[in-house]
Write an enzyme that holds these catalytic residues in place. Structure first.
Site, PDB file in Angstrom:
ATOM      1  N   HIS A 127     -73.606  22.553   6.336  1.00  0.00           N
ATOM      2  CA  HIS A 127     -74.797  22.994   5.618  1.00  0.00           C
ATOM      3  C   HIS A 127     -74.551  24.438   5.179  1.00  0.00           C
ATOM      4  O   HIS A 127     -73.833  25.177   5.854  1.00  0.00           O
ATOM      5  CB  HIS A 127     -75.982  22.925   6.584  1.00  0.00           C
ATOM      6  N   ASP A 204     -73.643  23.757  15.344  1.00  0.00           N
ATOM      7  CA  ASP A 204     -74.876  23.638  14.573  1.00  0.00           C
ATOM      8  C   ASP A 204     -75.543  22.336  15.005  1.00  0.00           C
ATOM      9  O   ASP A 204     -75.121  21.244  14.624  1.00  0.00           O
ATOM     10  CB  ASP A 204     -74.550  23.634  13.075  1.00  0.00           C
ATOM     11  N   GLN A 207     -79.112  18.832  13.477  1.00  0.00           N
ATOM     12  CA  GLN A 207     -79.304  17.379  13.353  1.00  0.00           C
ATOM     13  C   GLN A 207     -78.905  16.616  14.615  1.00  0.00           C
ATOM     14  O   GLN A 207     -78.932  15.382  14.613  1.00  0.00           O
ATOM     15  CB  GLN A 207     -78.516  16.841  12.148  1.00  0.00           C
ATOM     16  N   LYS A 230     -87.396  20.229  12.994  1.00  0.00           N
ATOM     17  CA  LYS A 230     -86.664  18.979  12.797  1.00  0.00           C
ATOM     18  C   LYS A 230     -86.783  18.059  14.006  1.00  0.00           C
ATOM     19  O   LYS A 230     -86.100  17.039  14.100  1.00  0.00           O
ATOM     20  CB  LYS A 230     -85.193  19.281  12.511  1.00  0.00           C
ATOM     21  N   CYS A 369     -78.222  21.083   0.425  1.00  0.00           N
ATOM     22  CA  CYS A 369     -77.630  22.325   0.969  1.00  0.00           C
ATOM     23  C   CYS A 369     -76.218  22.087   1.492  1.00  0.00           C
ATOM     24  O   CYS A 369     -75.791  22.713   2.481  1.00  0.00           O
ATOM     25  CB  CYS A 369     -78.500  22.941   2.061  1.00  0.00           C
TER      26      CYS A 369
HETATM   27  N1  7TS Z   1     -77.742  22.821   9.665  1.00  0.00           N
HETATM   28  C1  7TS Z   1     -77.926  21.537   9.364  1.00  0.00           C
HETATM   29  C2  7TS Z   1     -76.902  20.515   9.780  1.00  0.00           C
HETATM   30  C3  7TS Z   1     -79.084  21.149   8.693  1.00  0.00           C
HETATM   31  O1  7TS Z   1     -79.287  19.865   8.407  1.00  0.00           O
HETATM   32  C4  7TS Z   1     -80.036  22.139   8.326  1.00  0.00           C
HETATM   33  C5  7TS Z   1     -81.261  21.800   7.522  1.00  0.00           C
HETATM   34  C6  7TS Z   1     -79.795  23.459   8.698  1.00  0.00           C
HETATM   35  C7  7TS Z   1     -78.638  23.762   9.361  1.00  0.00           C
HETATM   36  C8  7TS Z   1     -80.749  24.563   8.398  1.00  0.00           C
HETATM   37  O2  7TS Z   1     -81.915  24.406   9.148  1.00  0.00           O
HETATM   38  P1  7TS Z   1     -83.136  25.413   8.935  1.00  0.00           P
HETATM   39  O3  7TS Z   1     -84.179  24.905   9.864  1.00  0.00           O
HETATM   40  O4  7TS Z   1     -82.637  26.764   9.289  1.00  0.00           O
HETATM   41  O5  7TS Z   1     -83.506  25.294   7.498  1.00  0.00           O
HETATM   42  N2  7TS Z   1     -81.127  20.676   6.706  1.00  0.00           N
HETATM   43  C9  7TS Z   1     -81.937  20.329   5.687  1.00  0.00           C
HETATM   44  C10 7TS Z   1     -81.722  19.193   4.916  1.00  0.00           C
HETATM   45  O6  7TS Z   1     -80.835  18.403   5.122  1.00  0.00           O
HETATM   46  N3  7TS Z   1     -82.665  19.127   3.958  1.00  0.00           N
HETATM   47  O7  7TS Z   1     -83.475  20.177   4.102  1.00  0.00           O
HETATM   48  C11 7TS Z   1     -83.025  20.931   5.161  1.00  0.00           C
END
Ligand code: 7TS
Length: 411
Positions: A127, A204, A207, A230, A369
């Site tokens: 990401h 990370d 997910q 999430k 992303c």
């Molecule tokens: N890493 C992964 C693997 C992710 O899927 C996401 C967000 C992030 C980092 C960033 O998370 P945040 O909470 O800091 O934004 N993924 C997604 C997506 O797949 N569609 O919208 C956000």
């Protein structure tokens, strides 16, 4: 009907938004949990109660409300520690989200301990939040970045990784599960290999932590980042787990209140970990919501959440493969979580998502992303359906029906 591991109909009653009709006659089919998940009453209620009865700032007062807020905030830290089997709640830092957790490491650990030409290994399936902070650091300090390649069927090429490790990297930072391919990476093996080469690791977990059991002791992860929103929790709060010896050696990230022990006009003495990394008033109500989300997921059991998603994704892939012109990215169901990103011949992903929305079906279209990953596969964008504990097989069927309608629309 297909039998699943969870009593999904009962679970669905906990999520008020799932009763919504998006258009007259079209109830919501929410297939965008990878972006953010929906919130159960238990989380909404806990945050509402906090604001109605206990709202106060933390760590700064002796009055009853301040003590209640502080107790709730620190109890949430303990709840997070228990969830990921952290040795101590002191190893849990509250941030805004996964992105901020990774930036904290790049900024604090990276700026302090990395020098010109030091090597950081990332992967091609990251990401943007695990790419850009390292690119910024690379521009600033001249660190080198190398990438574990992704194979055509969506796995990390571990043979190529083995070769990269011969260049004695300082850090290996990788996603536990891809938000596009759905691939669940062999984190324990990747970490063991990194450690054998003298590198530390950042997982990370945006997910992974929401979708299956993650144990930092078992993984031997040095850092783990994830987001509450999430995993049935609120937006605005995320987590960084770090090994104590690393966190203790790192300088503060942001400066201000809470993160200090003593301040003089021209200098300060930082507070102990974790407070050293929590400048300013934290997301208190959100910590209460996160705690409630963990209680909720734990009452269902993470193993069963994972088993349910496995059943759904197996069924979804089977059904998607029946649709002429659909091509799903990533490996077979047995190697992945509940994510199906796909292309449909001759139809732009945004058009797919727009038509599905007319039927109440929420999917995402774009690069999610992960632009470099899409570049690798030579596609500008995909349509992505993602599943969580509240999704049903019938919802998969509705998406498939919707895709046939899309095909009719676009000839
Ligand atoms: N890493 C992964 C693997 C992710 O899927 C996401 C967000 C992030 C980092 C960033 O998370 P945040 O909470 O800091 O934004 N993924 C997604 C997506 O797949 N569609 O919208 C956000």
């Amino acid at each position: 009907t297909v039998k699943t591991s969870l009593e999904v109909e009962r679970i669905r009653m906990d999520f008020p938004i799932l009763n919504r009709e998006i258009h007259p006659g079209f109830p919501l089919v929410y297939l965008d949990s990878t972006a953010t998940t929906q919130k159960p009453n238990q989380v909404i209620q806990a945050m509402d109660d906090y604001y109605r009865f206990s709202n106060s700032n933390v760590h700064r007062g002796v009055h009853t409300l301040a003590e209640e807020a502080t107790t709730a905030f620190e109890a949430s830290r303990q709840r997070v520690a228990d969830l990921i089997n952290s040795p101590s709640p002191r190893d849990i830092i509250f941030t805004r989200n996964t992105t901020e957790s990774i930036n904290l490491i790049a900024s604090s650990w990276g700026r302090t301990f990395l020098q010109e030409d030091d090597l950081v290994i990332l992967t091609e399936m990251e990401h943007h939040s695990n790419l850009v902070p390292w690119q910024i650091l690379s521009a600033e300090k001249g660190i080198r970045l190398e990438f574990i390649p992704v194979t055509p069927d969506g796995f990390l090429d571990l043979e190529a990784y083995r070769k990269l490790l011969e260049n004695t990297p300082r850090l290996v930072a990788f996603t536990h599960m891809s938000n596009v391919l759905g691939t669940i990476n062999p984190a324990k093996e990747i970490i063991r290999m990194a450690h054998n080469s003298g590198a530390i690791t950042l997982v990370d977990g945006a997910q992974s932590v929401p979708h299956f059991p993650v144990d930092v002791k078992d993984l031997d992860a040095d850092f783990l980042a994830f987001s509450a929103h999430k995993m049935c929790g609120p937006t605005g709060i995320g987590v960084l787990y770090g090994k104590a010896e690393l966190l203790n050696a790192m300088p503060p990230f942001l400066g201000g209140g809470e993160m200090i022990k003593r301040v003089l006009l021209r200098s300060f003495i930082p507070n102990e970990v974790p407070h050293k990394f929590e400048a300013g008033t934290p997301a208190i109500a959100e910590s209460v919501g996160l705690s409630a989300a963990i209680t909720y997921l734990s009452s269902i059991e993470m193993e069963r959440v994972a088993a349910h998603e496995k059943e759904i994704i197996s069924y979804a892939l089977e059904r998607l493969e029946e649709v002429p012109g659909v091509c799903v990215l990533g490996p077979d169901a047995q190697y992945k979580g509940g994510v199906a990103a796909f292309t449909l011949d001759g139809v732009h992903p945004h058009d797919v998502a727009q038509v599905l929305d007319q039927y109440g079906i929420a999917v995402r279209a774009g690069h999610h992303c992960a632009m470099p990953l899409h570049d690798k596969y030579n596609i500008p964008a995909t349509t992505r359906a993602s599943f969580y504990l509240y999704n049903t097989m019938q919802e998969v069927d509705r998406m498939i029906d919707g895709l046939y309608t899309v095909k009719k629309y676009f000839g």
